[in-house]
Design a protein around this motif. Sequence first.
Motif, PDB file in Angstrom:
ATOM      1  N   UNK A 109       0.838  -1.199   0.000  1.00 45.13           N
ATOM      2  CA  UNK A 109       0.000   0.000   0.000  1.00 45.13           C
ATOM      3  C   UNK A 109       0.876   1.253   0.000  1.00 45.13           C
ATOM      4  N   UNK A 110       1.896   1.252   0.853  1.00 40.27           N
ATOM      5  CA  UNK A 110       2.777   2.416   0.948  1.00 40.27           C
ATOM      6  C   UNK A 110       3.566   2.611  -0.335  1.00 40.27           C
ATOM      7  N   UNK A 111       4.119   1.527  -0.863  1.00 41.81           N
ATOM      8  CA  UNK A 111       4.892   1.622  -2.105  1.00 41.81           C
ATOM      9  C   UNK A 111       3.998   2.089  -3.252  1.00 41.81           C
ATOM     10  N   UNK A 112       2.763   1.613  -3.274  1.00 41.90           N
ATOM     11  CA  UNK A 112       1.833   2.012  -4.331  1.00 41.90           C
ATOM     12  C   UNK A 112       1.495   3.487  -4.292  1.00 41.90           C
ATOM     13  N   UNK A 113       1.587   4.075  -3.107  1.00 46.73           N
ATOM     14  CA  UNK A 113       1.339   5.510  -2.953  1.00 46.73           C
ATOM     15  C   UNK A 113       2.615   6.335  -3.110  1.00 46.73           C
ATOM     16  N   UNK A 114       3.703   5.660  -3.495  1.00 47.94           N
ATOM     17  CA  UNK A 114       5.011   6.310  -3.663  1.00 47.94           C
ATOM     18  C   UNK A 114       5.507   6.917  -2.356  1.00 47.94           C
ATOM     19  N   UNK A 115       5.182   6.246  -1.247  1.00 47.03           N
ATOM     20  CA  UNK A 115       5.659   6.706   0.060  1.00 47.03           C
ATOM     21  C   UNK A 115       7.081   6.231   0.293  1.00 47.03           C
ATOM     22  N   UNK A 116       7.815   6.988   1.090  1.00 44.67           N
ATOM     23  CA  UNK A 116       9.135   6.543   1.536  1.00 44.67           C
ATOM     24  C   UNK A 116       8.922   5.631   2.739  1.00 44.67           C
ATOM     25  N   UNK A 117       9.191   4.347   2.572  1.00 41.61           N
ATOM     26  CA  UNK A 117       8.922   3.354   3.604  1.00 41.61           C
ATOM     27  C   UNK A 117      10.181   3.029   4.392  1.00 41.61           C
ATOM     28  N   UNK A 118      10.042   3.065   5.718  1.00 41.22           N
ATOM     29  CA  UNK A 118      11.063   2.534   6.628  1.00 41.22           C
ATOM     30  C   UNK A 118      10.490   1.259   7.233  1.00 41.22           C
ATOM     31  N   UNK A 119      11.178   0.144   7.101  1.00 44.22           N
ATOM     32  CA  UNK A 119      10.685  -1.112   7.653  1.00 44.22           C
ATOM     33  C   UNK A 119      11.686  -1.712   8.620  1.00 44.22           C
ATOM     34  N   UNK A 120      11.165  -2.472   9.590  1.00 43.92           N
ATOM     35  CA  UNK A 120      12.045  -3.265  10.428  1.00 43.92           C
ATOM     36  C   UNK A 120      12.672  -4.345   9.549  1.00 43.92           C
ATOM     37  N   UNK A 121      13.806  -4.856   9.976  1.00 40.11           N
ATOM     38  CA  UNK A 121      14.539  -5.826   9.171  1.00 40.11           C
ATOM     39  C   UNK A 121      13.904  -7.209   9.272  1.00 40.11           C
ATOM     40  N   UNK A 122      13.744  -7.885   8.123  1.00 43.82           N
ATOM     41  CA  UNK A 122      13.293  -9.272   8.097  1.00 43.82           C
ATOM     42  C   UNK A 122      13.875  -9.948   6.865  1.00 43.82           C
ATOM     43  N   UNK A 123      14.112 -11.225   6.979  1.00 44.34           N
ATOM     44  CA  UNK A 123      14.753 -11.978   5.906  1.00 44.34           C
ATOM     45  C   UNK A 123      13.871 -12.001   4.658  1.00 44.34           C
ATOM     46  N   UNK A 150      16.490  -1.358  14.712  1.00 47.47           N
ATOM     47  CA  UNK A 150      15.899  -1.016  16.004  1.00 47.47           C
ATOM     48  C   UNK A 150      15.420   0.430  15.974  1.00 47.47           C
ATOM     49  N   UNK A 151      14.926   0.912  17.124  1.00 47.40           N
ATOM     50  CA  UNK A 151      14.409   2.271  17.187  1.00 47.40           C
ATOM     51  C   UNK A 151      15.469   3.336  16.958  1.00 47.40           C
ATOM     52  N   UNK A 152      16.688   3.064  17.388  1.00 47.47           N
ATOM     53  CA  UNK A 152      17.775   4.014  17.144  1.00 47.47           C
ATOM     54  C   UNK A 152      18.009   4.182  15.649  1.00 47.47           C
TER      55      UNK A 152
END
Length: 364
Positions: free
Chosen positions: A276-290, A307-309
């Motif tokens: 949804x975010x990518x489709x709206x051309x948003x700048x996405x920050x995500x937590x790390x996952x494989x 992490x939060x830092x």
Amino acid sequence: MKLAFYGSSLLSSYWNGAATYYRGVLSQLARHGHDITFYEPDAFERQQHRDIEPPAYARVDVYEATPDACARVLAEAAAADVVVKASGVGVFDEELLHGVLDCSRRDALRIYWDVDAAATLEELEGAPDHPLRRRLPEFDLVLTYGGGPPVVNKYRSMGARECIPIYNALDPATHHPVPSEPRFASDLAFLANRLPDREARVEEFFLRAAALSTGKRFLLGGNGWHDKGMPANVTAIGHVGTADHNAFNCTPLAVLNVARDSMANIGFSPATRVFEAAGAAACLITDAWEGIEQFLAPNLEVLVARDGQDVADLLGQLTPERARAIGQNALARVLAEHTYERRGVEADRVIRQALAAKRELVAA
């Protein structure tokens, strides 16, 4: 081909994160000739918080959350060529599980469609007598909306005949860039319902980042957060309907994705919100996952935080120009590779091949 689908809700996203996925996949299956009936219970005030009215691509049967009504809709499984029990309906899950298997025709394709596979498998591992685990081998096929090889291998080890991921994706007609709205103005926005198996990660990736970024504005959307203690620079706005998701994603400098514990542990499980975010051309920050690079390229199409830092640091360095570039890159990637049109082709192929094999086996 008649398809009976027993799920949580197609009409409402209220306490129902799977709604976008259902709509995306089923609308495309209808385009491939599937005659779909979606059975959803009148529960959890979802019908009072509808995002859409019954769509043209599916007949929706909203049944009372009573044993008699549940039995009525299960009896209709006998008329279907393909019968689907989705995970997490929320009421009568065990009855629906048994009913889908017991009421469908012998030559019908019976599918367990898991929209929360990592959490389901976590539950099944410690419960050998769980109804789903006992009856899993009776399903012809398990489909999941994520999980990759770890989920596929685990489902097979528990007795599934076959397990195939049909990943979340983008419906560009629904999620796309729109003008910003002042009520969603912020530096970082996060949209998710409050759930026990995500709360600690939200505290780390969102609330701690806010506490470390006192000069920034943080916006929190979703149910259940009204009594949660938060830093002064966080504004909680409650449920955000799907009609507002585009503006919610387009307005802030960046938006955040935080996986639930089980999804983060198993990887390969991008949430609907990512697309949804990518489709709206948003700048996405995500937590790390494989497995994230299978969907979006880190640093080019998405920013990844451990992490939060990290979230606070990424936000502190992020300029509007870079945010726009990342969002545009993400939009181009998902339009090219991760649309529900593509997922629909894949799901149709898998279902038709499995049904043909089932009928050949029954006829033998």
